[in-house]
Design a protein around this motif. Structure first.
Motif, PDB file in Angstrom:
ATOM      1  N   UNK A   8     -23.647  10.027  -5.304  1.00 18.56           N
ATOM      2  CA  UNK A   8     -23.273   8.859  -4.496  1.00 18.56           C
ATOM      3  C   UNK A   8     -23.013   7.671  -5.420  1.00 18.56           C
ATOM      4  N   UNK A   9     -21.809   7.128  -5.386  1.00 18.05           N
ATOM      5  CA  UNK A   9     -21.467   5.962  -6.212  1.00 18.05           C
ATOM      6  C   UNK A   9     -21.914   4.717  -5.460  1.00 18.05           C
ATOM      7  N   UNK A  10     -22.992   4.089  -5.926  1.00 23.80           N
ATOM      8  CA  UNK A  10     -23.592   2.979  -5.165  1.00 23.80           C
ATOM      9  C   UNK A  10     -22.989   1.629  -5.521  1.00 23.80           C
ATOM     10  N   UNK A  11     -22.464   1.503  -6.746  1.00 20.23           N
ATOM     11  CA  UNK A  11     -22.103   0.150  -7.211  1.00 20.23           C
ATOM     12  C   UNK A  11     -20.626  -0.172  -7.088  1.00 20.23           C
ATOM     13  N   UNK A  12     -19.927   0.516  -6.168  1.00 24.00           N
ATOM     14  CA  UNK A  12     -18.505   0.224  -5.964  1.00 24.00           C
ATOM     15  C   UNK A  12     -18.268  -0.031  -4.474  1.00 24.00           C
ATOM     16  N   UNK A  13     -17.215  -0.837  -4.171  1.00 27.58           N
ATOM     17  CA  UNK A  13     -16.890  -1.102  -2.770  1.00 27.58           C
ATOM     18  C   UNK A  13     -16.375   0.151  -2.085  1.00 27.58           C
ATOM     19  N   UNK A  14     -16.544   0.185  -0.764  1.00 23.74           N
ATOM     20  CA  UNK A  14     -15.946   1.271   0.006  1.00 23.74           C
ATOM     21  C   UNK A  14     -14.453   0.969   0.133  1.00 23.74           C
ATOM     22  N   UNK A  15     -13.620   1.968  -0.135  1.00 20.48           N
ATOM     23  CA  UNK A  15     -12.186   1.705  -0.243  1.00 20.48           C
ATOM     24  C   UNK A  15     -11.365   2.308   0.863  1.00 20.48           C
ATOM     25  N   UNK A  16     -10.117   2.594   0.517  1.00 18.31           N
ATOM     26  CA  UNK A  16      -9.165   3.132   1.485  1.00 18.31           C
ATOM     27  C   UNK A  16      -8.455   4.304   0.807  1.00 18.31           C
ATOM     28  N   UNK A  17      -8.180   5.344   1.588  1.00 15.69           N
ATOM     29  CA  UNK A  17      -7.515   6.509   1.008  1.00 15.69           C
ATOM     30  C   UNK A  17      -6.024   6.270   0.864  1.00 15.69           C
ATOM     31  N   UNK A  18      -5.444   6.940  -0.087  1.00 17.68           N
ATOM     32  CA  UNK A  18      -3.996   6.971  -0.186  1.00 17.68           C
ATOM     33  C   UNK A  18      -3.437   6.194  -1.364  1.00 17.68           C
ATOM     34  N   UNK A  19      -2.201   6.474  -1.685  1.00 12.26           N
ATOM     35  CA  UNK A  19      -1.501   5.749  -2.732  1.00 12.26           C
ATOM     36  C   UNK A  19      -1.580   6.427  -4.084  1.00 12.26           C
ATOM     37  N   UNK A  20      -0.560   6.164  -4.876  1.00 10.97           N
ATOM     38  CA  UNK A  20      -0.546   6.719  -6.222  1.00 10.97           C
ATOM     39  C   UNK A  20      -0.546   5.579  -7.229  1.00 10.97           C
ATOM     40  N   UNK A  21      -1.511   5.608  -8.130  1.00  9.88           N
ATOM     41  CA  UNK A  21      -1.631   4.593  -9.168  1.00  9.88           C
ATOM     42  C   UNK A  21      -0.643   4.916 -10.286  1.00  9.88           C
ATOM     43  N   UNK A  22       0.092   3.909 -10.763  1.00 11.15           N
ATOM     44  CA  UNK A  22       1.034   4.152 -11.862  1.00 11.15           C
ATOM     45  C   UNK A  22       0.611   3.353 -13.095  1.00 11.15           C
ATOM     46  N   UNK A  23       0.531   4.043 -14.225  1.00 16.03           N
ATOM     47  CA  UNK A  23       0.077   3.419 -15.463  1.00 16.03           C
ATOM     48  C   UNK A  23       1.049   3.743 -16.594  1.00 16.03           C
TER      49      UNK A  23
END
Lengths: 619, 322
Positions: free
Chosen positions: A60-75
Motif C-alpha cells: 500500500x503506497x501511503x504517501x501519495x495522493x489518490x489519482x485518476x486512471x488513464x493517459x500516457x506519459x511522454x518523456x
C-alpha cells in the motif's frame, strides 16, 4: 479469506462505478475533474485493465495522493536503451527503464532516503548477523500471470553469482576467496514458496541492500537460456515485447530503434494506493529518443513531452514563463553530483623507474598546508556565480548536502575564500612570493597542470576560474582538457598527472559502505594514491579503520559517529578539495499528479506507479 | 568496358583490407575502450571490468584482434555490437534505410534545384536573377548546419506547420493507413531534407553556373548562334550538354556521401539514421559497429566513383573506358 477479498474487490468496483457515474453527471459544471482531498477512490478507466484479483499481500503506497486512471506519459530520453536485460544493464537509459519493468526484493525510498520493502514484505536478521530470512508478498504474479516465487529469486541469484555472466551486482555478494581460488558467496536456501534464507560467512551491514539490487527475472522464461550459456544474449533490444515478462509497474509494448520505447500497464502489478485501488494509474509511458538537449527542451515547451530534467542554463528561462505556462518547475536544491580538485599524492615510481610525479612538485602536494592554502584560495561562491549560473552552493564535505543521512556538512572543516589565510599557510611552510610569483623553500617556481575531461564544458569553465584564483597567490596553474578515457587511464594506470578536476555521482543507497573504493587506501578509486598495499599515512590508516567500524555495526547513530569522524579527517587533510554542488531542477505539466522528483535516479519517475493526470490528457 | 569494370572491382579487396586495418589500428591506439566509461562509478570493481573485457574479446593484441575480426568479416559476420549485444548487421540495416531515405530526398532536392537555377543564372549572367541565385548560394554555403537545423526546429515549433523532429508520429503511427503513413513520413522529411539540401544546392549551383558561363563563351556556341539556331536550342541542347559533364563526376561523389553527410541533422532532428549510430559508436568505441560502418562507407565511395565514371562515358562519346 478469499471470500473477504472478493467482497472487498466488489466494493471497490462499485465505488469506482459510482465515481464514474457521478463524474459523468457533473463534468459540465465542474471546472476541474481532479480528485479532491479525502476522496475515497480513483476515477477513470484503466485501459488496458487489470487482470485477476488484487494480490493479497499488495503493497500500500501511503504517501501519495489518490489519482485518476488513464493517459500516457511522454518523456524525452537522450539515447537508446542498450538492452532490456535488467541484470546486465550498465548504462543510464537501460537502467532507468529497468526500474519501470522489473522489481527487486528490497527498495530504497528516493525521498525519505530510507529502505523500504518491495517484492519482499519483510526480512529478519539473526542475532549474529549471519542469517537473513526474506518473506515475499502473498499473491505476487509475473506480467504473464504466472506466480512469482522463491524459485525465481533462487534463479536470479544464480545468474548474478554465475562466474560466466558479467554482472556488476556480483561483487556485492563476494565474501572473500575460498581455498580453491573461487569467490565465496552466501548460500541460498529455499524454505517455501514465499520464504528464503541466506547464510553468510561474515557480517555485512548492507546485505539487505545487496539483495535489493538483484532484479528478479522469471525462471520459467529464461532457465533454458542460462543452461545453454546464452543468458547474456537475452532480452536485447530485438526481443519480441511479448517475451519480456516483468514484475514492475509496466511491460514493454513496443520499441522502435532510435525513435521510441513504449510501455504499458502491467496488469498484475502488486502495489495499491492508500484507498486500495490498484496501481499504476497511467495506462502507459512513452519515451521519445531525442539526442539533442535543445530539441528536448523545445519538445517540452511545445507540450509534446510531460516531464523534463532542467539544465542549470535553462532554469531561468523556464521559471520566468512558469506563471503563464501549463508547467511547474521544481527546484530540489543541491543535487547528488559533486565536483572536486585532487592532487596526485602517489610517491611511487613507474615501470621505467621514474617517479610518477616530479619529486619537487610531490613535496608541495604532500604538504597538508599547501593543500589547505589552495582550498582557501578557491572562490567557490564565484564558481557558483559564474559557472553554475548561480544555481548551486559551495561544497565542504565528501557527501553532497542532498544526502540527508551522511552529508556531515556541519562537522567538517570549511574553507571560505580567504587569500590572507591561504598566504599565511604558504608562508608557514616556507613559500615566498617574489614579483607576483610563488617560490617554494628551495627556490622553485610553483607551477603545475590541472587536467579534466574535455567533453565536460562545465568542468573546463571551473578550471578557468580556479586558474585565475590561483594566479592571485602567484601560482601558475595550466589547464589541459583531455578526453574522458585519457583522464581515466591517467588516474588508473599511468598516474602521470599533477592535479585533476572530476566529479562523483552517487550509488543508491548513498551509503558510506558504497564509497569503499574511494575511501579505503586499498581502493581503486582512492584517486590521490590508489591501491596501497598498506596505508601510506597515519590519517589514511585511521580512515580505513573508521570505515571498517562504520560498516561493522547496524546502529545508525553509531555508524554516523564513525562516518563523521572520517569526514572530519577528510576535510582536514583535503586529499580531494571539494568544490561546488549544482542544484537539481525538474519540470512537469501542472496536470501531472504526484510529481515528486528526487535527486536520486530515476529522478523523474521513481514513483511512476503513482503518477497520474488530473484531467484526462488530450491525445 | 566490361574489362574496365572488372578491373575496378579487383581493386576493391586490397583497398578494403587497408582501410579496415588502418581503422582497427586507430581504434586500438585510442586510449581506453568501450568499458572505460564505467569507471566513473565509484562502486565498480576490477574483477567486473576484467570479466567484461575478456567476454568481449578486448584482451588480445592488435594483430590477434584484427585477424579475428577479419576472418569473421570475410564470412560476412561483423560480430555483435558491444553496446546493444545484437548483431551489427541487423543494427545497421535497420538504420541504413532511414538514412538513405533522408539523403536521397535531399539529393533529389539539391540537384532538382541546382541544375535549373545554375543554368538560369549562367544564361542571365550579371542580371537580377543571377544576383538572387548568388545570394541564395552564399547563404547556403555559409550558414552552419547545426545553426540552420536549430533555426528550422524553432520555425517548426513556432508555426506548428511541421513536426519538430523524428521520422513519424509515434502516437498515431500504428493506426494509420499506408497512405497516411507515407504522408506522415514525407511531412517529417521536409525540414531535415531542406537543411541538408541547401548546402548541396548552393555548391552545385555555383558549379553549374560557372560551367555554363564558360561554355557559352566557347567557339561552338558562337558557331551555333551564327548558324541561326534558336536561342533555347543553343542554350539547352548544345551548351547545357557540354557544361553538365563535370557535374556528373560531382554527382558520383555525392552518391558516396549519402551515408555520412547527414550526421548533425540526424542529431538535431532526432532522425533514426545510420550516421548517428556510427558517430555514437565512434565516441563509445563500439568497435564492431565502427568497423562495419567504415567498410560500408568505403564500399559506397568506390561504387559512387565507378557510377560517376560510367555515367561520364555514357553521356560523353569522346570518353572511352578501356
Amino acid at each position: 479469506m478469499s471470500k473477504w477479498s472478493a467482497m472487498l474487490t466488489g466494493v471497490a468496483l462499485i465505488g469506482a462505478a459510482t465515481a464514474l457515474v457521478t463524474c459523468g453527471g457533473c463534468s459540465g459544471s465542474k471546472k476541474d475533474g481532479a480528485p479532491k482531498a479525502g476522496k475515497t477512490t480513483a476515477i477513470g478507466t484503466p485501459t488496458p485493465g487489470f487482470a485477476g484479483e488484487t494480490p493479497k499481500g499488495a503493497y500500500k503506497v501511503e504517501d501519495m495522493d489518490v489519482g485518476r486512471y488513464g493517459g500516457r506519459l511522454v518523456l524525452g530520453m537522450p539515447g537508446n536503451p542498450k538492452s532490456f536485460n535488467p541484470i546486465l544493464a550498465n548504462d543510464v537509459p537501460s537502467m532507468d527503464i529497468a526500474t519501470l519493468l522489473f522489481a527487486t526484493c528490497y527498495d530504497y525510498h528516493r525521498l525519505k532516503q530510507e529502505d523500504e520493502p518491495s517484492l519482499c514484505e519483510k526480512y529478519e536478521r539473526s542475532e549474529d548477523g549471519l542469517t537473513y530470512t526474506f518473506t515475499l508478498r502473498e499473491g505476487l504474479r509475473w506480467s504473464d500471470g504466472k506466480p512469482l516465487t522463491t524459485d525465481d529469486f533462487e534463479f536470479s541469484y544464480g545468474i548474478v553469482t554465475n562466474p560466466d555472466i558479467a554482472s556488476s551486482v556480483k561483487d556485492l555478494f563476494k565474501q572473500g576467496v575460498g581455498a580453491d581460488g573461487k569467490p565465496i558467496f552466501p548460500t541460498f536456501e529455499k524454505i517455501d514458496d514465499r520464504v528464503f534464507r541466506f547464510k553468510l560467512t561474515s557480517k555485512d551491514v548492507l546485505f539487505h541492500v545487496s539483495v535489493g539490487s538483484i532484479y528478479v527475472v522469471p525462471k520459467h522464461k529464461w532457465e533454458a537460456s542460462v543452461k545453454a550459456g546464452e543468458y547474456a544474449k537475452q532480452m536485447t533490444i530485438q526481443i519480441d515485447p511479448k517475451d519480456l515478462v516483468t514484475s514492475g509497474p509496466f511491460v514493454l509494448k513496443s520499441f522502435r530503434d532510435a525513435e521510441s520505447v513504449v510501455l504499458e500497464r502491467n496488469p498484475h502489478y502488486w502495489k495499491v494506493d492508500r484507498d486500495g485501488n490498484r496501481l499504476p494509474y497511467l495506462d502507459g509511458i512513452m519515451f521519445l529518443i531525442v539526442p539533442d538537449f535543445n530539441a528536448t527542451l523545445l519538445r517540452f515547451r511545445e507540450g509534446k513531452t510531460d516531464m523534463l530534467t532542467v539544465r542549470p542554463e535553462d532554469y531561468e528561462a523556464l521559471k520566468r514563463r512558469e506563471a503563464k505556462a501549463d508547467y511547474v518547475v521544481k527546484d530540489l536544491g543541491p543535487s547528488f553530483s559533486t565536483n572536486y580538485l585532487m592532487f596526485n599524492l602517489d610517491q611511487r615510481s613507474g615501470k621505467d623507474g621514474k617517479p610518477f610525479v616530479d619529486p619537487m612538485k610531490q613535496k608541495w602536494f604532500q604538504n597538508k598546508n599547501f593543500r589547505k592554502a589552495i582550498s582557501h584560495a578557491i572562490d567557490r561562491e564565484g564558481l557558483v556565480r559564474t559557472v553554475l549560473n548561480g544555481r548551486g552552493q559551495p561544497l565542504w564535505s565528501f557527501y553532497s548536502p542532498a544526502n540527508t543521512k551522511w552529508s556531515a556538512a556541519d562537522v567538517v572543516e570549511k574553507y571560505p575564500y580567504d587569500l590572507d589565510k591561504a598566504r599565511a599557510y604558504l608562508k608557514g611552510e616556507g613559500f615566498e612570493t617574489r614579483d607576483g610569483t610563488l617560490y617554494d623553500a628551495d627556490g622553485n617556481k610553483v607551477e603545475f597542470t590541472m587536467i579534466t575531461n574535455s567533453e565536460n564544458s562545465t568542468r573546463i569553465a571551473m578550471l578557468n576560474v580556479i586558474q585565475d584564483d590561483l594566479k592571485k597567490l602567484g601560482i601558475q596553474a595550466h589547464i589541459r582538457p583531455v578526453p574522458f578515457n585519457d583522464v581515466v587511464s591517467s588516474i588508473r594506470d599511468l598516474r602521470n598527472f599533477d592535479a585533476v578536476l572530476l566529479g562523483w555521482g552517487t550509488a543508491i543507497p548513498p551509503d558510506p559502505a558504497q564509497s569503499k573504493n574511494v575511501m579505503l587506501s586499498s581502493g581503486r578509486s582512492h584517486g590521490w594514491h590508489p591501491q596501497q598495499e598498506k596505508p601510506a599515512t597515519e590519517w589514511e590508516a585511521r580512515m580505513d579503520e573508521l570505515l571498517f567500524e562504520n560498516i561493522g555495526v547496524y546502529d545508525y547513530a553509531e555508524r554516523k559517529k564513525y562516518s563523521e569522524e572520517m569526514m572530519r579527517i577528510f576535510s582536514d587533510q583535503q586529499p580531494q578539495i571539494q568544490l561546488v554542488v549544482a542544484n537539481a531542477a525538474f519540470a512537469a505539466r501542472k496536470n501531472l499528479g504526484n510529481f515528486k522528483p528526487s535527486g536520486l535516479r530515476p529522478e523523474l519517475f521513481w514513483n511512476a506507479e503513482s503518477l497520474y493526470f488530473k484531467t484526462p490528457k488530450q491525445r | 568496358m566490361w574489362t574496365y569494370i572488372a578491373r575496378r572491382f579487383l581493386a576493391v579487396p586490397p583497398l578494403l583490407l587497408a582501410v579496415s586495418f588502418l581503422t582497427y589500428a586507430l581504434l586500438y591506439a585510442a586510449p581506453g575502450d568501450y568499458f572505460t566509461r564505467l569507471e566513473e562509478d565509484p562502486s565498480v570493481t576490477a574483477e567486473y571490468m576484467a570479466q567484461l573485457r575478456t567476454q568481449y574479446g578486448l584482451d588480445g593484441g592488435l594483430f590477434t584482434r584484427y585477424w579475428h575480426w577479419l576472418v569473421n568479416a570475410v564470412h560476412f559476420d561483423f560480430g555483435h555490437s558491444f553496446r546493444f549485444d545484437v548483431p551489427v548487421f541487423d543494427l545497421i540495416t535497420e538504420r541504413l534505410s532511414n538514412t538513405l531515405l533522408l539523403s536521397v530526398a535531399s539529393l533529389v532536392l539539391a540537384w532538382g534545384l541546382a541544375l535549373p537555377l545554375g543554368v538560369l543564372a549562367g544564361v542571365h549572367q550579371g542580371r537580377l536573377l543571377d544576383k538572387v541565385v548568388g545570394f541564395i548560394s552564399f547563404f547556403g554555403l555559409s550558414i552552419p548546419r547545426v545553426f540552420f537545423s536549430l533555426l528550422m526546429v524553432m520555425f517548426a515549433a513556432t508555426t506548428k506547420w511541421f513536426p519538430v523532429g523524428g521520422m513519424r508520429d509515434q502516437i498515431y503511427w500504428d493506426v494509420m493507413t499506408p497512405w497516411e503513413q507515407f504522408v506522415d513520413v514525407a511531412h517529417h522529411l521536409v525540414l531535415p531534407a531542406i537543411v541538408i539540401g541547401t548546402t548541396q544546392t548552393a555548391s552545385y549551383m555555383r558549379q553549374m553556373r560557372a560551367e555554363m558561363v564558360e561554355t557559352l563563351s566557347k567557339d561552338f556556341v558562337r558557331t551555333a548562334k551564327a548558324k541561326g539556331l534558336a536561342h533555347w536550342q543553343v542554350v539547352y541542347k548544345h551548351a547545357f550538354g557540354n557544361a553538365v559533364n563535370p557535374l556528373i563526376t560531382l554527382f558520383g561523389y555525392s552518391l558516396a556521401a549519402l551515408l555520412a553527410g547527414s550526421f548533425l541533422v540526424e542529431i538535431v532532428f532526432a532522425w533514426p539514421g545510420l550516421a548517428r549510430l556510427t558517430v555514437d559508436a565512434v565516441f563509445a568505441q563500439d568497435e564492431p559497429v565502427v568497423m562495419a560502418s567504415v567498410i560500408m562507407a568505403t564500399t559506397m565511395l568506390v561504387l559512387g566513383n565507378l557510377v560517376a565514371d560510367l555515367l561520364l562515358a555514357f553521356v560523353d562519346p569522346r570518353i572511352r573506358l578501356e
